[in-house]
Design a protein around this motif. Structure first.
Motif, PDB file in Angstrom:
ATOM      1  N   GLY A   1       3.319  14.843  -3.065  1.00 14.29           N
ATOM      2  CA  GLY A   1       3.439  13.999  -1.886  1.00 14.29           C
ATOM      3  C   GLY A   1       4.595  14.356  -0.980  1.00 14.29           C
ATOM      4  O   GLY A   1       5.224  15.407  -1.132  1.00 14.29           O
TER       5      GLY A   1
ATOM      6  N   LEU B   1       1.974  11.233  -0.091  1.00 14.36           N
ATOM      7  CA  LEU B   1       0.559  11.134   0.189  1.00 14.36           C
ATOM      8  C   LEU B   1       0.267   9.792   0.845  1.00 14.36           C
ATOM      9  O   LEU B   1       0.882   8.779   0.504  1.00 14.36           O
ATOM     10  CB  LEU B   1      -0.264  11.248  -1.102  1.00 14.36           C
TER      11      LEU B   1
ATOM     12  N   THR C   1      -2.419   6.813   1.215  1.00 19.03           N
ATOM     13  CA  THR C   1      -3.541   6.307   0.438  1.00 19.03           C
ATOM     14  C   THR C   1      -3.730   4.835   0.747  1.00 19.03           C
ATOM     15  O   THR C   1      -2.939   4.225   1.479  1.00 19.03           O
ATOM     16  CB  THR C   1      -3.309   6.514  -1.068  1.00 19.03           C
TER      17      THR C   1
ATOM     18  N   GLN D   1       2.211   4.897   1.313  1.00 17.27           N
ATOM     19  CA  GLN D   1       2.734   6.256   1.141  1.00 17.27           C
ATOM     20  C   GLN D   1       3.241   6.417  -0.276  1.00 17.27           C
ATOM     21  O   GLN D   1       4.053   5.612  -0.743  1.00 17.27           O
ATOM     22  CB  GLN D   1       3.853   6.534   2.143  1.00 17.27           C
TER      23      GLN D   1
ATOM     24  N   ILE E   1      -4.540   7.061  -6.571  1.00 15.63           N
ATOM     25  CA  ILE E   1      -4.047   8.437  -6.479  1.00 15.63           C
ATOM     26  C   ILE E   1      -3.978   9.106  -7.839  1.00 15.63           C
ATOM     27  O   ILE E   1      -3.395  10.172  -7.980  1.00 15.63           O
ATOM     28  CB  ILE E   1      -2.651   8.471  -5.833  1.00 15.63           C
TER      29      ILE E   1
ATOM     30  N   GLN F   1      -5.075  12.708  -7.846  1.00 16.42           N
ATOM     31  CA  GLN F   1      -4.159  13.647  -7.221  1.00 16.42           C
ATOM     32  C   GLN F   1      -2.968  13.967  -8.123  1.00 16.42           C
ATOM     33  O   GLN F   1      -2.548  15.116  -8.237  1.00 16.42           O
ATOM     34  CB  GLN F   1      -3.648  13.081  -5.880  1.00 16.42           C
TER      35      GLN F   1
END
Length: 410
Positions: free
Chosen positions: A231, A233, A235, A242, A375, A378
């Protein structure tokens, strides 16, 4: 196969190559060096008709000459002995010089548990050549030369056999491979009568006894401390959340394939929710059940490595919400032999679906976890990518056994 990939050999071939590399001419010379320089006295003996003649011989053993031969680590060793022979007959004395050559046949053999033994068969009279240097002598002296030669051959053979049979000398020709590779003094004090095994069996036992979980753990410890960052990231609904992830790889755990690692019971921690269950990784096959390989081994020495990863996750939604994540990354390891004389710990790249992930909150509402769970893929994918990159290069898990042998003084 790319040029950078190892050329695999099986454990049996590794065993033959190991013995050939370990048993060098210099080590053979060291194994028989105890005989060089030894003084030797033969007689006095009475010879000839009615024992009227007497002779005595004195000298010393010289430096051996060593010639390697054959594919199974055999050596021919010529051991010279220079003698001064004094013969007395009828009050007359004759001094002669004699050259004695002793032919030894040495064979490097392998024995339990993981030994290399320089085996030397007993010396016979035929293995001892005797050449007398004398100028013109009378016929009476000539009649004595043959019995002198036979006596010298017999006595030299007996003396050399006594030296070879000495228990300390035999242990001096026994090399404890585990101790050599560890750079330690051998603790082997076993019997001088060995249980022989073939070079192929020696290769299998080498991997079973030398390539241990502790040694493999030492080879992979360099992974500990590797940083992991993900990140930031975006989402959540409207991409308003964030997420930033920072952490590092911790010390890997290594056990034999199929064994259960000893793990302490974790202390109870406040949980905010449970992630959806992940299908467990298929257990690594035990060594005995490993499938045949291209190199021909039925059973390869295998290990299960678990790489712990600790992460700090920050989710910014109006304010910073912090989480602690612990991941367990399973990696299957296989110890393989490679050309010319390498040990390579091969690693199977981890799959994201095999990685387990647990979250712990730092005083936040459980409802926020929904954004973190979003997440999950990810985070796990990033961790898997970092670990795959680390295990893709086997150079840090490769041991050049030949180089280690060359740097070892035995």
């Amino acid at each position: 196969m790319t040029p950078s990939e190892p050329t695999w050999i099986d454990y049996a071939e590794f065993g033959e190559r190991f013995v050939a590399a370990a048993v060098t001419e210099s080590r053979i010379e060291a194994a028989v060096s105890g005989m060089a320089g030894r003084g030797m006295t033969i007689g006095p003996f009475s010879i000839g008709p009615a024992g009227l003649a007497r002779f005595v011989a004195e000298g010393s053993v010289g430096k051996p000459t060593i010639i390697r031969r054959g594919p199974h680590v055999h050596f021919d060793v010529a051991l010279p002995v220079k003698l001064r022979v004094d013969v007395t007959l009828g009050g007359q004395r004759l001094g002669l010089e004699a050259i004695v050559d002793i032919d030894l046949k040495l064979h490097a053999r392998t024995a339990e548990p993981l030994l290399i033994v320089i085996d030397i068969p007993p010396v016979t009279n035929r293995d001892v050549s005797f050449v007398m240097r004398a100028q013109a002598i009378g016929s009476a002296w000539e009649l004595l030369l043959d019995p002198i030669a036979k006596l010298v051959q017999r006595e030299v053979a007996n003396r050399i056999n006594a030296i070879l049979a000495d228990p300390d000398a035999r242990r001096g020709r026994t090399f404890d491979v585990e101790a050599i590779l560890d750079g330690k003094k051998s603790g082997y004090r076993g019997p001088v009568d060995h249980r022989w095994i073939g070079y192929d069996e020696f290769g299998h036992r080498f991997f079973e006894r030398v390539v241990t979980a502790d040694r493999v753990r030492e080879a992979v410890e360099s992974m500990a401390g590797k940083p992991i960052e993900v990140g930031p990231l975006k989402t959540g609904p409207g991409k308003k959340a964030q997420v930033s992830v920072q952490g590092q790889v911790r010390l890997p755990r290594v056990v034999g394939a199929g064994e259960q690692p000893e793990r302490p019971e974790p202390e109870p921690q406040p949980r905010i929710a449970e992630l959806p269950p992940v299908a467990p990784a298929a257990p690594a096959a035990a060594v005995a059940d490993a499938p045949p390989t291209d190199a021909g081994d039925i059973a390869l020495v295998a290990f299960d490595m678990t790489i712990p990863v600790s992460l700090d996750i920050t989710v910014d939604v109006l304010k910073s919400n912090r989480y602690r994540a612990e991941l367990q990354v399973p990696v299957a390891l296989v110890a393989r032999a490679a050309d010319p004389l390498l040990i390579v710990i091969e690693a199977e790249p981890p799959r994201a679906e095999d990685i387990t992930l647990e979250f712990e909150a730092e005083g936040l509402r459980a409802a926020t976890l929904g954004r973190v769970a979003g997440i999950r893929k990810q985070v796990v994918a990033q961790v898997a990518a970092v670990v795959r990159k680390e295990v893709a290069d086997p150079s840090r898990r490769t041991i050049d056994v030949a180089a280690r042998l060359n740097g070892t003084r035995v």
